[in-house]
Scaffold this motif. Structure first.
Motif, mmCIF file in Angstrom:
data_model
loop_
_atom_site.group_PDB
_atom_site.id
_atom_site.type_symbol
_atom_site.label_atom_id
_atom_site.label_comp_id
_atom_site.label_asym_id
_atom_site.label_seq_id
_atom_site.Cartn_x
_atom_site.Cartn_y
_atom_site.Cartn_z
ATOM 1 N N VAL A 129 31.560 23.126 38.850
ATOM 2 C CA VAL A 129 31.456 24.287 37.966
ATOM 3 C C VAL A 129 30.032 24.347 37.425
ATOM 4 O O VAL A 129 29.471 23.337 36.995
ATOM 5 C CB VAL A 129 32.477 24.199 36.806
ATOM 6 C CG1 VAL A 129 32.215 25.299 35.789
ATOM 7 C CG2 VAL A 129 33.899 24.306 37.344
ATOM 8 N N ARG A 130 29.468 25.544 37.442
ATOM 9 C CA ARG A 130 28.090 25.738 36.975
ATOM 10 C C ARG A 130 28.022 26.986 36.107
ATOM 11 O O ARG A 130 28.668 27.993 36.388
ATOM 12 C CB ARG A 130 27.150 25.902 38.173
ATOM 13 C CG ARG A 130 25.686 26.119 37.803
ATOM 14 C CD ARG A 130 24.850 26.370 39.061
ATOM 15 N NE ARG A 130 23.434 26.515 38.727
ATOM 16 C CZ ARG A 130 22.485 26.861 39.608
ATOM 17 N NH1 ARG A 130 22.805 27.080 40.876
ATOM 18 N NH2 ARG A 130 21.223 26.981 39.234
ATOM 19 N N TYR A 131 27.223 26.915 35.035
ATOM 20 C CA TYR A 131 26.940 28.111 34.249
ATOM 21 C C TYR A 131 25.487 28.064 33.799
ATOM 22 O O TYR A 131 24.859 27.001 33.744
ATOM 23 C CB TYR A 131 27.883 28.228 33.047
ATOM 24 C CG TYR A 131 27.631 27.223 31.942
ATOM 25 C CD1 TYR A 131 26.633 27.431 30.989
ATOM 26 C CD2 TYR A 131 28.383 26.058 31.847
ATOM 27 C CE1 TYR A 131 26.407 26.517 29.970
ATOM 28 C CE2 TYR A 131 28.157 25.135 30.835
ATOM 29 C CZ TYR A 131 27.158 25.374 29.901
ATOM 30 O OH TYR A 131 26.912 24.462 28.908
ATOM 31 N N SER A 132 24.947 29.233 33.454
ATOM 32 C CA SER A 132 23.547 29.298 33.030
ATOM 33 C C SER A 132 23.284 30.615 32.319
ATOM 34 O O SER A 132 24.014 31.601 32.501
ATOM 35 C CB SER A 132 22.607 29.178 34.235
ATOM 36 O OG SER A 132 21.257 29.260 33.831
ATOM 37 N N PHE A 133 22.231 30.646 31.531
ATOM 38 C CA PHE A 133 21.792 31.879 30.882
ATOM 39 C C PHE A 133 21.008 32.766 31.848
ATOM 40 O O PHE A 133 20.738 33.915 31.553
ATOM 41 C CB PHE A 133 20.908 31.569 29.666
ATOM 42 C CG PHE A 133 19.622 30.880 30.022
ATOM 43 C CD1 PHE A 133 18.465 31.608 30.264
ATOM 44 C CD2 PHE A 133 19.561 29.502 30.127
ATOM 45 C CE1 PHE A 133 17.285 30.980 30.599
ATOM 46 C CE2 PHE A 133 18.391 28.859 30.457
ATOM 47 C CZ PHE A 133 17.247 29.607 30.698
ATOM 48 N N ARG A 134 20.626 32.210 33.007
ATOM 49 C CA ARG A 134 19.866 32.983 33.983
ATOM 50 C C ARG A 134 20.728 33.216 35.227
ATOM 51 O O ARG A 134 21.572 32.408 35.586
ATOM 52 C CB ARG A 134 18.574 32.260 34.361
ATOM 53 C CG ARG A 134 18.784 30.838 34.813
ATOM 54 C CD ARG A 134 17.478 30.098 34.886
ATOM 55 N NE ARG A 134 17.665 28.673 35.135
ATOM 56 C CZ ARG A 134 16.741 27.754 34.950
ATOM 57 N NH1 ARG A 134 15.559 28.108 34.539
ATOM 58 N NH2 ARG A 134 16.989 26.483 35.184
ATOM 59 N N MET A 135 20.458 34.318 35.920
ATOM 60 C CA MET A 135 21.226 34.674 37.107
ATOM 61 C C MET A 135 20.786 33.785 38.277
ATOM 62 O O MET A 135 19.618 33.757 38.644
ATOM 63 C CB MET A 135 20.992 36.145 37.451
ATOM 64 C CG MET A 135 22.193 36.795 38.130
ATOM 65 S SD MET A 135 22.462 36.287 39.842
ATOM 66 C CE MET A 135 21.117 37.150 40.643
ATOM 67 N N PHE A 136 21.722 33.035 38.855
ATOM 68 C CA PHE A 136 21.392 32.091 39.914
ATOM 69 C C PHE A 136 22.157 32.349 41.200
ATOM 70 O O PHE A 136 22.019 31.603 42.167
ATOM 71 C CB PHE A 136 21.665 30.655 39.445
ATOM 72 C CG PHE A 136 23.087 30.403 39.036
ATOM 73 C CD1 PHE A 136 24.052 30.080 39.974
ATOM 74 C CD2 PHE A 136 23.466 30.506 37.704
ATOM 75 C CE1 PHE A 136 25.362 29.839 39.597
ATOM 76 C CE2 PHE A 136 24.773 30.273 37.314
ATOM 77 C CZ PHE A 136 25.731 29.936 38.276
ATOM 78 N N PHE A 137 22.959 33.416 41.248
ATOM 79 C CA PHE A 137 23.792 33.659 42.419
ATOM 80 C C PHE A 137 22.933 33.909 43.659
ATOM 81 O O PHE A 137 21.862 34.520 43.581
ATOM 82 C CB PHE A 137 24.708 34.872 42.201
ATOM 83 C CG PHE A 137 25.568 34.762 40.974
ATOM 84 C CD1 PHE A 137 25.964 33.523 40.481
ATOM 85 C CD2 PHE A 137 25.980 35.893 40.291
ATOM 86 C CE1 PHE A 137 26.764 33.421 39.358
ATOM 87 C CE2 PHE A 137 26.773 35.812 39.161
ATOM 88 C CZ PHE A 137 27.156 34.564 38.696
ATOM 89 N N ALA A 138 23.410 33.422 44.795
ATOM 90 C CA ALA A 138 22.773 33.644 46.107
ATOM 91 C C ALA A 138 21.343 33.125 46.159
ATOM 92 O O ALA A 138 20.530 33.585 46.940
ATOM 93 C CB ALA A 138 22.797 35.137 46.473
ATOM 94 N N SER A 139 21.045 32.131 45.330
ATOM 95 C CA SER A 139 19.700 31.548 45.303
ATOM 96 C C SER A 139 19.794 30.064 45.652
ATOM 97 O O SER A 139 20.427 29.290 44.936
ATOM 98 C CB SER A 139 19.078 31.724 43.914
ATOM 99 O OG SER A 139 17.833 31.064 43.831
ATOM 100 N N MET A 140 19.165 29.665 46.761
ATOM 101 C CA MET A 140 19.191 28.264 47.183
ATOM 102 C C MET A 140 18.346 27.427 46.225
ATOM 103 O O MET A 140 17.168 27.674 46.037
ATOM 104 C CB MET A 140 18.642 28.126 48.610
ATOM 105 C CG MET A 140 19.075 26.825 49.314
ATOM 106 S SD MET A 140 18.139 25.368 48.835
ATOM 107 C CE MET A 140 16.637 25.630 49.764
ATOM 108 N N ASP A 141 18.979 26.459 45.594
ATOM 109 C CA ASP A 141 18.322 25.662 44.559
ATOM 110 C C ASP A 141 18.734 24.214 44.759
ATOM 111 O O ASP A 141 19.790 23.793 44.300
ATOM 112 C CB ASP A 141 18.757 26.173 43.181
ATOM 113 C CG ASP A 141 17.936 25.549 42.062
ATOM 114 O OD1 ASP A 141 17.033 24.755 42.377
ATOM 115 O OD2 ASP A 141 18.196 25.838 40.889
#
Length: 640
Positions: A129-141
């Protein structure tokens, strides 16, 4: 037990087996511990209790379990503007909806209990499970993590053979996961390593990844898996966007994907015997006659000068199979895999190391621009003096010195060619390069000598970090180190490193802050004490900041094309990076976020570090070292 009772149990036995056997099959899936494999809570972005962000986070937690259980993957956001929370959950591809929901529910609760951060991620064996204040969807990290359970695995015998078979298995199932969307970015497989040993593997990407991003992420993860665990009976590497694992027992509940290693042990043994029988006598004779011929030639030829002998010695060491270099993706390669050229070709490419092709001078020698016959531009570094140290520098930088030209930020003529957009991209490029070295590379690398002359720009003005001769590699859990041999350049060295020999990622952050202030002001920290403004460029920036005269610090040439708000934000970030207490400086991941997000409120900078000029150093640590060019370069620090 009487006969009638026994008869009843006997009659019911098939039904009981029918119920129990499926439960046993599902045992590896449901018998999951309460402890997570790993947890990441970003310490730089904590939220306030009972804030709108926390309320949105709780709403997100309530929505994840049921929605994720539908197909094993779910992404969403809750709230708006600055308080929006982005969330994502992923279940392992072989679990059913009930197990998935239970795992996500547990993970969502656990991460809220353990983290008070606006950016967090938790991994369990069966979900993440991951959450963040910034949009991270579809971004390889990718930032690989080694869970503690790796440390409990036993060593295996015949690790070389095991590593080859393991790599073959994991590469094949990685291709299967990345190239077939119908597999939900998930694949498992097994392969025989020996008659008594079978390796079981599993790979998975988050389903918002593209095929190429999934493949790239898994390649990074497999590199880390081999580095940590290829000699163990099992291992796991987790990251934000992909996970990999292997064991010597079937730990998943998935259809079997059987692989066979191309060369069997028997065939390899026969080939090895043939090679030994044929080649050893030939090799002995060749060495004997070759040695005799070389001895006769050596006796007859005149002695070469020291420079030529040293050059050939270095080239011989470079060709040694024990040599290791760091590639741009952070991997380690044998020097056999590097590109080698004849000295005559290099001399022709650089016009016999002409001064007109000289790009700059480093700790061990000068760097020259060269053009190969196929038109490729290269940078060639010539080494002088101590070749033991030179070889270490060459190993660390050889694969990074290609196709770039060095630019000087304070050169007035070149400065006029740099508009704000270009400078901002250079700043962002340096920050992302350091972020890669510190967090995203397979190895945590501390540069220790970051300065403008080590920032190379290509023809499109894209920044690249170069010259890793002073770099140090940190272990997975290592955050700080101490040395009595202080290396680097005065003016860019963090004070705790210059005075005490203590270095960490925050040492590089300090150097980045100095370079950032130099780019903004158009002035070099070197020799700044000779001006009427202040003892150091950092002190000058700090004084103007406190006096509310920040605009006086900015280069007038930049102001012609620069949004004032962006420039002042960069100055603010620069002052945060050069604070005296390393703990107060941001990490490079935070610096990248701060550079790219206008909505984030920056903390007020505290007193900056005003380090010492080389001529006034009184530290026993520094007096015990030789402040030569190979160790310390005086760029004009002033006394505190």
């Amino acid at each position: 037990m009487n006969c009638r009772t026994w008869k009843m149990h006997k009659d019911e036995l098939p039904a009981m087996l029918f119920i129990i056997i499926p439960l046993l099959i599902l045992l590896p899936i449901t018998a999951n511990g309460d402890d997570p494999l790993s947890t990441f809570c970003n310490p730089d972005f904590n939220y306030t209790r009972n804030s709108p962000f926390e309320n949105n986070l709780k709403l997100l937690r309530e929505s994840l379990p049921s929605n994720t259980s539908v197909n094993g993957f779910y992404s969403t956001s809750v709230g708006g503007d600055a308080d929006r929370v982005y969330g994502q959950a992923l279940c392992r591809g072989d679990v059913n909806s009930t197990v998935c929901r239970s795992c996500v529910e547990k993970a969502s609760q656990k991460i809220l209990n353990q983290c008070q951060s606006e950016d967090a991620l938790i991994w369990f064996e069966l979900c993440q499970v991951r959450y963040s204040f910034r949009m991270f969807f579809a971004s390889m990290d990718y930032t690989g993590k080694y869970p503690e359970q790796n440390n409990m695995e036993k060593n295996i015998s015949h690790p070389d053979r095991f590593d080859r078979v393991l790599t073959y298995l994991m590469k094949n199932i990685s291709y299967k996961a990345a190239s077939a969307p119908s597999n939900a970015m998930f694949a498992t497989g097994e392969i025989k390593c020996s008659r008594k040993q079978t390796i079981y593997g599993l790979v998975q990407c988050t389903r918002d990844m593209s095929e190429s991003d999934c493949h790239t992420c898994l390649q990074f993860a497999l590199g880390d898996l081999r580095a940590c665990c290829s000699s163990l009976e099992g291992g796991i590497v987790v990251s934000r966007t992909c996970n990999v694992r292997f064991e010597l027992y079937p730990f998943y509940n998935s259809s079997r994907f059987l692989l066979t290693y191309p060369t069997s042990e028997g065939a390899a043994w026969k080939i090895w015997v043939v090679v030994v029988v044929i080649c050893i006598p030939i090799a002995i004779l060749a060495v004997f006659f070759g040695s005799c011929a070389l001895y006769r030639r050596w006796k007859k030829r005149p002695q070469r000068d020291d420079d030529e002998r040293s050059q050939n010695t270095l080239l011989h060491e470079l060709a040694s199979p024990t040599g290791v270099a760091i590639t741009q993706d952070g991997g380690l390669v044998n020097s056999e895999e590097l590109l080698f050229m004849d000295l005559s070709l290099i001399m022709a490419a650089t016009d016999d190391f002409s001064d007109s092709n000289k790009l700059g001078k480093g700790g061990f020698g000068s760097v020259y621009k060269g053009v190969l016959p196929d038109g490729m531009e290269v940078a060639v570094k010539g080494y002088q003096g101590n070749h033991g140290k030179a070889w270490r520098s060459l190993k660390m930088s050889s694969s990074l010195l290609q196709n770039f030209n060095t630019e000087t930020f304070s050169d007035l003529e070149k400065r006029t060619q740099l508009d704000w957009k270009t400078c901002y991209n250079i700043i962002d490029g340096i920050a992302r390069g350091l972020l890669y070295l510190h967090e995203d590379s397979r190895l945590k690398i501390i540069h220790r000598d970051l300065k403008p002359s080590n920032i190379l720009l290509d023809h499109e003005m894209v920044a690249k970090i170069s010259d890793f001769g002073m770099a140090r590699i940190f272990g997975e859990n290592q955050n700080m180190a101490n040395t009595r041999r202080v290396v680097g350049t005065y003016g860019y060295m963090a004070p705790e490193y210059a005075m005490e020999g203590i270095f960490s990622v925050k040492s590089d952050v300090f150097s980045f802050g100095v370079i950032l202030l130099e780019i903004l002001s158009g002035k070099r920290n070197s020799g700044f004490y000779l001006t009427k403004h202040a003892q150091t460029l950092i002190a000058y920036a700090w004084r103007l900041w406190n006096e509310g005269k920040e605009l006086e610090f900015l280069d007038p040439l930049l102001m012609e094309s620069c949004p004032t708000r962006e420039a002042l934000k960069c100055m603010h970030i620069g002052l945060l990076c050069v604070q005296e207490d390393p703990a107060e400086r941001p990490t490079m991941s935070s610096a990248v976020v701060l550079l790219g997000n206008e909505a984030i409120t920056l903390p007020e900078p505290k007193h900056p570090a005003l380090a010492v000029r080389g001529v006034r150093i009184q530290s026993d640590l520094l007096l015990s070292t030789n402040p030569s060019m190979n160790q310390l370069t005086d760029s004009g620090f002033s006394a505190r």
